[in-house]
Design an enzyme around this catalytic site. Sequence first.
Site, PDB file in Angstrom:
ATOM      1  N   LYS A 112       0.810  -1.217   0.000  1.00 22.97           N
ATOM      2  CA  LYS A 112       0.000   0.000   0.000  1.00 22.97           C
ATOM      3  C   LYS A 112       0.850   1.275   0.000  1.00 22.97           C
ATOM      4  O   LYS A 112       0.325   2.361   0.117  1.00 22.97           O
ATOM      5  CB  LYS A 112      -0.950   0.009   1.212  1.00 22.97           C
ATOM      6  CG  LYS A 112      -2.083  -1.005   1.083  1.00 22.97           C
ATOM      7  CD  LYS A 112      -3.135  -0.770   2.135  1.00 22.97           C
ATOM      8  CE  LYS A 112      -4.326  -1.684   1.925  1.00 22.97           C
ATOM      9  NZ  LYS A 112      -5.380  -1.445   2.901  1.00 22.97           N
TER      10      LYS A 112
ATOM     11  N   ARG B 185     -17.571  -0.769   3.264  1.00 21.44           N
ATOM     12  CA  ARG B 185     -18.027   0.447   2.599  1.00 21.44           C
ATOM     13  C   ARG B 185     -18.974   0.121   1.462  1.00 21.44           C
ATOM     14  O   ARG B 185     -19.913   0.842   1.223  1.00 21.44           O
ATOM     15  CB  ARG B 185     -16.837   1.226   2.037  1.00 21.44           C
ATOM     16  CG  ARG B 185     -15.924   1.802   3.086  1.00 21.44           C
ATOM     17  CD  ARG B 185     -14.744   2.455   2.440  1.00 21.44           C
ATOM     18  NE  ARG B 185     -14.002   1.462   1.672  1.00 21.44           N
ATOM     19  CZ  ARG B 185     -12.695   1.418   1.539  1.00 21.44           C
ATOM     20  NH1 ARG B 185     -11.966   2.337   2.103  1.00 21.44           N
ATOM     21  NH2 ARG B 185     -12.107   0.484   0.846  1.00 21.44           N
TER      22      ARG B 185
END
Length: 168
Positions: free
Chosen positions: A43, A93
């Site tokens: 990441k 989400r």
Amino acid sequence: MMERIGVYPGTFDPITLGHMDIIRRGAKLVDRLVIGVTTNPSKSPMFSVEERMAMVRREVADVGGTIDVVAFDALLMKFARDQKASIIVRGLRAVADFEYEYQMAGMNQQLDAEIETVFLMADVALQPIASKLVKEIAIYGGDIRKFVAPAVEKDVKARVDQIGRKGD
């Protein structure tokens, strides 16, 4: 009665209002919530693990309940066992999150069937927030105030000033 311990893992690079929503709600489900700050080199972190832990500790200071912030670099289930956790807290989400998280929960259950994964839907207003996008917006000079707490905004701006803003 045994203490109910939950682990909420993530990179928190940076911690967002979406993360805080899940932390507040997750803390109500357990006696102790362990926020596991993990390294995830894929990441490309903006902040070191130590910086992220300090950021998370600062942001959760007023949440209430017992919350610990712990770094880890291991399989999640090993970390959860080491913390004596019976619950993994995960935020969702969108449908795309669910597919990935569902697969992870299934694999984790195979590794340790004693630890349950609990999914919490992010508040509708916070669903689009992702740390990756917050960083991208900041790097290109955009306003991130809707996505992070004021102190986190300052941290991100300071780091962007250090590494250089794109599009200038």
